[in-house]
Design an enzyme around this catalytic site. Sequence first.
Site, PDB file in Angstrom:
ATOM      1  N   ASP A  23       0.861  -1.187   0.000  1.00 41.94           N
ATOM      2  CA  ASP A  23       0.000   0.000   0.000  1.00 41.94           C
ATOM      3  C   ASP A  23       0.891   1.229   0.000  1.00 41.94           C
ATOM      4  O   ASP A  23       2.103   1.145   0.235  1.00 41.94           O
ATOM      5  CB  ASP A  23      -0.906   0.003   1.238  1.00 41.94           C
ATOM      6  N   SER A  24       0.282   2.377  -0.195  1.00 41.07           N
ATOM      7  CA  SER A  24       1.019   3.633  -0.155  1.00 41.07           C
ATOM      8  C   SER A  24       1.495   3.988   1.246  1.00 41.07           C
ATOM      9  O   SER A  24       2.394   4.813   1.404  1.00 41.07           O
ATOM     10  CB  SER A  24       0.148   4.771  -0.698  1.00 41.07           C
ATOM     11  N   TYR A  55      -0.632   8.336  -2.570  1.00 42.85           N
ATOM     12  CA  TYR A  55      -0.633   8.056  -3.998  1.00 42.85           C
ATOM     13  C   TYR A  55      -1.774   8.782  -4.719  1.00 42.85           C
ATOM     14  O   TYR A  55      -1.720   8.970  -5.932  1.00 42.85           O
ATOM     15  CB  TYR A  55      -0.795   6.553  -4.254  1.00 42.85           C
ATOM     16  N   GLY A  56      -2.816   9.128  -3.972  1.00 44.92           N
ATOM     17  CA  GLY A  56      -4.051   9.612  -4.598  1.00 44.92           C
ATOM     18  C   GLY A  56      -3.930  10.904  -5.370  1.00 44.92           C
ATOM     19  O   GLY A  56      -4.766  11.206  -6.218  1.00 44.92           O
ATOM     20  N   CYS A  86      -4.195  -1.100  -2.241  1.00 43.07           N
ATOM     21  CA  CYS A  86      -4.299   0.345  -2.421  1.00 43.07           C
ATOM     22  C   CYS A  86      -5.247   0.562  -3.584  1.00 43.07           C
ATOM     23  O   CYS A  86      -5.021   0.030  -4.679  1.00 43.07           O
ATOM     24  CB  CYS A  86      -2.919   0.931  -2.727  1.00 43.07           C
ATOM     25  N   ASN A  87      -6.313   1.312  -3.357  1.00 42.62           N
ATOM     26  CA  ASN A  87      -7.290   1.535  -4.419  1.00 42.62           C
ATOM     27  C   ASN A  87      -6.686   2.301  -5.589  1.00 42.62           C
ATOM     28  O   ASN A  87      -6.964   1.996  -6.749  1.00 42.62           O
ATOM     29  CB  ASN A  87      -8.494   2.291  -3.865  1.00 42.62           C
ATOM     30  N   THR A  88      -5.854   3.298  -5.297  1.00 38.10           N
ATOM     31  CA  THR A  88      -5.246   4.083  -6.377  1.00 38.10           C
ATOM     32  C   THR A  88      -4.341   3.206  -7.228  1.00 38.10           C
ATOM     33  O   THR A  88      -4.400   3.243  -8.465  1.00 38.10           O
ATOM     34  CB  THR A  88      -4.456   5.264  -5.802  1.00 38.10           C
ATOM     35  N   GLU A 165      -2.831   8.814   8.465  1.00 34.84           N
ATOM     36  CA  GLU A 165      -1.392   8.611   8.608  1.00 34.84           C
ATOM     37  C   GLU A 165      -0.842   9.311   9.859  1.00 34.84           C
ATOM     38  O   GLU A 165       0.144   8.861  10.444  1.00 34.84           O
ATOM     39  CB  GLU A 165      -0.654   9.119   7.360  1.00 34.84           C
ATOM     40  N   CYS A 197     -10.813   3.542  -0.262  1.00 28.31           N
ATOM     41  CA  CYS A 197      -9.392   3.684   0.041  1.00 28.31           C
ATOM     42  C   CYS A 197      -9.152   2.843   1.282  1.00 28.31           C
ATOM     43  O   CYS A 197      -9.955   2.897   2.229  1.00 28.31           O
ATOM     44  CB  CYS A 197      -9.031   5.146   0.295  1.00 28.31           C
ATOM     45  N   THR A 198      -8.070   2.070   1.309  1.00 32.62           N
ATOM     46  CA  THR A 198      -7.875   1.158   2.439  1.00 32.62           C
ATOM     47  C   THR A 198      -7.549   1.880   3.738  1.00 32.62           C
ATOM     48  O   THR A 198      -7.563   1.260   4.799  1.00 32.62           O
ATOM     49  CB  THR A 198      -6.780   0.114   2.120  1.00 32.62           C
ATOM     50  N   HIS A 199      -7.281   3.175   3.669  1.00 32.11           N
ATOM     51  CA  HIS A 199      -7.142   3.953   4.897  1.00 32.11           C
ATOM     52  C   HIS A 199      -8.498   4.191   5.577  1.00 32.11           C
ATOM     53  O   HIS A 199      -8.566   4.339   6.800  1.00 32.11           O
ATOM     54  CB  HIS A 199      -6.509   5.323   4.612  1.00 32.11           C
TER      55      HIS A 199
END
Length: 284
Positions: A23-24, A55-56, A86-88, A165, A197-199
């Site tokens: 992931d980012s 990354y978005g 990561c969706n992006t 984050e 988004c996985t966040h």
Amino acid sequence: MAENKPDIKRELLNKDAPIGVFDSGVGGLTVVREIMRQIPNERIIYFGDTARVPYGSKSRETVTRFSGQIVRFLNTFQVKTIVVACNTASAYALDVLEKESDIPMIGVVKPGARVAAEVTKNGRIGLIATEATVGSRIYPKYIQELKKNVTIYQKACPLFVPLVEEGLLEDPVTDEIARRYLTELIDIDIDTLILGCTHYPLIRSTLRKIMGEGVTLVNPAYETARELKELLAGYDLLCEEPPALGGNRYQFYVSDKAEKFVSFANSIIKYGILSAKSIHIDAY
């Protein structure tokens, strides 16, 4: 999934080999947490690109280049599959990565899109995601392939990733930003909201409070782990027994701030993450 197996070039995939996940930043830990729960015998190598998050807001070319570096790093561990958590990166890079890979891969977009199409009752689906994922229109594409008479309302929420984050999971600032982002989705009466988004599952309680109980929250992290289990079973790659004690069951790597990552990861995953190693990902 198993019925759509890609051609695999590597002759001998080892079921005891680890799963690679990337992931980012820390968001992919929501996917790791679900893999640990749903397929607990598996070993996992995780990479979080903490030096280059988010990354978005980056271009397709940049995200694809970063993702290729990470895949090359994960392949040094002879992983049996890679989860693009990561969706992006799933939206921008997965097709390219799959063409270049000799092992099966899975992203987080298709599992979330499938469930959203299944659960909506009024055909009004909301998607919150990064600017890149929204701009790719990949979720509307997949959802409307599965269910034509639906409308997808997309909303970019660029501040959510830096808030997560920074560990501001339950904070008045996060509450206020979320209300501003979500008000228009409430007003158009969606009945399903994809956490694209996985966040975002890390602020699920805030999102639930604002959206109310009448809206189904779709967590692609959960659905991705479920489809990963099916994919591994289809290739006869499910690990039958847990790794031996001391067998490096879970390994974590980042591109920056390893100590901060470990502290955050231990608040998310209750498995006692003792260490993470910082590496120079540009070398790959």
